[in-house]
Design a protein around this motif. Structure first.
Motif, mmCIF file in Angstrom:
data_model
loop_
_atom_site.group_PDB
_atom_site.id
_atom_site.type_symbol
_atom_site.label_atom_id
_atom_site.label_comp_id
_atom_site.label_asym_id
_atom_site.label_seq_id
_atom_site.Cartn_x
_atom_site.Cartn_y
_atom_site.Cartn_z
ATOM 1 N N ILE A 186 -16.122 55.412 -46.954
ATOM 2 C CA ILE A 186 -15.858 54.268 -46.072
ATOM 3 C C ILE A 186 -14.392 53.848 -46.176
ATOM 4 O O ILE A 186 -13.716 53.611 -45.159
ATOM 5 N N LEU A 187 -13.882 53.739 -47.401
ATOM 6 C CA LEU A 187 -12.481 53.359 -47.582
ATOM 7 C C LEU A 187 -11.543 54.399 -46.980
ATOM 8 O O LEU A 187 -10.533 54.057 -46.351
ATOM 9 N N SER A 188 -11.867 55.671 -47.165
ATOM 10 C CA SER A 188 -11.046 56.740 -46.597
ATOM 11 C C SER A 188 -11.026 56.670 -45.077
ATOM 12 O O SER A 188 -9.969 56.857 -44.451
ATOM 13 N N MET A 189 -12.171 56.394 -44.482
ATOM 14 C CA MET A 189 -12.226 56.245 -43.030
ATOM 15 C C MET A 189 -11.342 55.082 -42.574
ATOM 16 O O MET A 189 -10.608 55.191 -41.581
ATOM 17 N N GLY A 190 -11.392 53.977 -43.288
ATOM 18 C CA GLY A 190 -10.558 52.836 -42.943
ATOM 19 C C GLY A 190 -9.079 53.164 -43.013
ATOM 20 O O GLY A 190 -8.291 52.741 -42.153
ATOM 21 N N ILE A 191 -8.685 53.930 -44.035
ATOM 22 C CA ILE A 191 -7.281 54.323 -44.178
ATOM 23 C C ILE A 191 -6.862 55.232 -43.032
ATOM 24 O O ILE A 191 -5.783 55.060 -42.446
ATOM 25 N N ARG A 192 -7.702 56.191 -42.670
ATOM 26 C CA ARG A 192 -7.364 57.102 -41.570
ATOM 27 C C ARG A 192 -7.265 56.352 -40.249
ATOM 28 O O ARG A 192 -6.397 56.633 -39.420
ATOM 29 N N LEU A 193 -8.146 55.383 -40.032
ATOM 30 C CA LEU A 193 -8.078 54.574 -38.812
ATOM 31 C C LEU A 193 -6.771 53.781 -38.766
ATOM 32 O O LEU A 193 -6.143 53.665 -37.703
ATOM 33 N N ALA A 194 -6.351 53.243 -39.915
ATOM 34 C CA ALA A 194 -5.103 52.487 -39.965
ATOM 35 C C ALA A 194 -3.909 53.385 -39.646
ATOM 36 O O ALA A 194 -2.990 52.986 -38.918
ATOM 37 N N VAL A 195 -3.921 54.604 -40.198
ATOM 38 C CA VAL A 195 -2.825 55.545 -39.924
ATOM 39 C C VAL A 195 -2.783 55.907 -38.446
ATOM 40 O O VAL A 195 -1.711 55.969 -37.835
ATOM 41 N N VAL A 196 -3.949 56.149 -37.850
ATOM 42 C CA VAL A 196 -4.008 56.475 -36.418
ATOM 43 C C VAL A 196 -3.476 55.309 -35.587
ATOM 44 O O VAL A 196 -2.743 55.503 -34.616
ATOM 45 N N MET A 197 -3.820 54.081 -35.970
ATOM 46 C CA MET A 197 -3.356 52.906 -35.238
ATOM 47 C C MET A 197 -1.830 52.796 -35.272
ATOM 48 O O MET A 197 -1.186 52.511 -34.261
ATOM 49 N N VAL A 198 -1.253 53.036 -36.434
ATOM 50 C CA VAL A 198 0.206 52.924 -36.583
ATOM 51 C C VAL A 198 0.920 54.104 -35.928
ATOM 52 O O VAL A 198 1.964 53.934 -35.284
ATOM 53 N N LEU A 199 0.346 55.288 -36.064
ATOM 54 C CA LEU A 199 1.010 56.504 -35.609
ATOM 55 C C LEU A 199 0.844 56.749 -34.112
ATOM 56 O O LEU A 199 1.750 57.258 -33.458
ATOM 57 N N GLU A 221 -4.424 54.796 -24.399
ATOM 58 C CA GLU A 221 -4.632 53.976 -23.202
ATOM 59 C C GLU A 221 -3.847 52.665 -23.263
ATOM 60 O O GLU A 221 -3.352 52.177 -22.248
ATOM 61 N N ARG A 222 -3.741 52.085 -24.463
ATOM 62 C CA ARG A 222 -3.131 50.754 -24.604
ATOM 63 C C ARG A 222 -1.700 50.787 -25.128
ATOM 64 O O ARG A 222 -1.094 49.731 -25.336
ATOM 65 N N GLY A 223 -1.175 51.986 -25.359
ATOM 66 C CA GLY A 223 0.209 52.094 -25.794
ATOM 67 C C GLY A 223 0.446 51.677 -27.225
ATOM 68 O O GLY A 223 1.545 51.223 -27.568
ATOM 69 N N TRP A 224 -0.552 51.827 -28.085
ATOM 70 C CA TRP A 224 -0.398 51.474 -29.499
ATOM 71 C C TRP A 224 0.160 52.657 -30.282
ATOM 72 O O TRP A 224 -0.149 53.810 -30.007
ATOM 73 N N GLY A 225 0.961 52.375 -31.282
ATOM 74 C CA GLY A 225 1.405 53.400 -32.211
ATOM 75 C C GLY A 225 2.702 54.084 -31.816
ATOM 76 O O GLY A 225 3.111 54.078 -30.655
ATOM 77 N N LEU A 226 3.320 54.686 -32.816
ATOM 78 C CA LEU A 226 4.658 55.265 -32.683
ATOM 79 C C LEU A 226 4.759 56.268 -31.547
ATOM 80 O O LEU A 226 5.665 56.186 -30.708
ATOM 81 N N PHE A 227 3.841 57.240 -31.487
ATOM 82 C CA PHE A 227 3.975 58.304 -30.499
ATOM 83 C C PHE A 227 3.566 57.882 -29.095
ATOM 84 O O PHE A 227 3.724 58.662 -28.146
ATOM 85 N N ASN A 228 3.050 56.670 -28.959
ATOM 86 C CA ASN A 228 2.799 56.114 -27.631
ATOM 87 C C ASN A 228 3.923 55.184 -27.185
ATOM 88 O O ASN A 228 3.891 54.644 -26.090
ATOM 89 N N ILE A 229 4.904 55.020 -28.073
ATOM 90 C CA ILE A 229 6.086 54.212 -27.750
ATOM 91 C C ILE A 229 7.319 55.098 -27.603
ATOM 92 O O ILE A 229 8.101 54.958 -26.669
#
Length: 277
Positions: free
Chosen positions: A143-156, A75-83
């Protein structure tokens, strides 16, 4: 389509989880790879107890999960595949591959950093290897794994459908490749070019540190082969190998309360990659 994915995500994941857990448990009974030495009642009640605890923690502690974040990113155009404009099928495929590589690298990191190994070793401290071992992770690691996956989703910026597919795949293959099931050698030899098989991943649960620090993949076997962490067979054979780590080898250590405090018990020596202490 993305909205439909989000609306039905909990149900879809639950159906796959229960279906695969049941199928692998029945397969283990019908064709076990190794002889069972410890009662399922002891191990399963405690291993599934940690699953319930982890699920509650994630649901209560995270206002958004990877699928939801993928929708927000779209929705907000974040991440590589939204650019970058790429075909939907390519974005889907590359997203699943990238997420899988991230989990492989995360797994290596949890073996390489002694403080993280303290968390991850709870997974390795199971004294047997079956479908519930693939669900046994310390809540802090989850919890740490979830944080890492969220970060990857944000970037990707991956499609939500790709994230859901990956989350289901990660859970399903973790149960599959930790299962105590017998697969014919010839079939296994072919399968492990496309998916991590139980015989391939069992080596990772060997008591020998050199074998514990191999075969890190959960879904795809290619990262281990490409990055030099692949090992074909355990030196003691699949029936003769000892599962677990040197620490925490009593039946009492399999109880839920002991699992939760394992990160703070004893040294983190012997197993972290290239570390002696």
């Amino acid at each position: 389509m993305n909205e439909a994915v989000a609306a039905h995500e909990p149900t879809i994941r639950l159906v796959f989880f229960l279906g695969i857990l049941t199928a692998m448990a029945l397969w283990e009974v019908a064709k076990p790879r190794r002889k069972r030495e410890i009662s399922r009642r002891l191990r399963w009640t405690n291993n599934l107890g940690i699953v319930i605890a982890n699920t509650a923690i994630l649901r209560l502690g995270f206002p958004i999960i990877p699928v939801g974040l993928a929708l927000v990113a779209d929705e907000r155009g974040w991440g590589l595949f939204n650019i970058v404009d790429v075909p939907a099928w390519l974005a889907f495929t590359l997203s699943v591959l990238a997420l899988d590589l991230a989990i492989y690298l995360q797994h290596v990191m949890f073996h390489a950093v002694p403080a993280l190994w303290r968390l991850h070793r709870m997974h390795h401290a199971d004294l047997e290897f079956d479908v519930t071992t693939g669900l046994r992770f310390h809540p802090v690691e989850v919890i740490l794994s979830m944080g890492i996956r969220l970060a990857v989703v944000m970037v990707l910026g991956p499609p939500a459908a790709a994230v859901l597919a990956f989350e289901i795949l990660l859970n399903a293959t973790s149960m599959f490749n930790h299962s105590n099931v017998r697969i014919r050698v010839g079939v296994d030899r072919v399968l492990r070019w496309f998916v991590v098989t139980p015989d391939m991943h069992r080596i990772h649960h060997s008591i020998h540190p050199s074998e514990t620090n191999s075969n890190f993949g959960f879904n795809l076997p290619w990262w281990d082969r490409l990055l030099g962490s692949y090992r074909a067979q355990p030196r003691d054979g699949h029936e003769g190998m000892t599962i677990g780590i040197e620490q925490f080898r009593t039946r009492r250590d399999l109880w839920l309360d002991r699992m939760l405090v394992q990160p703070w018990r004893g040294p983190a020596s012997g197993y972290p990659i290239n570390r002696d202490t």
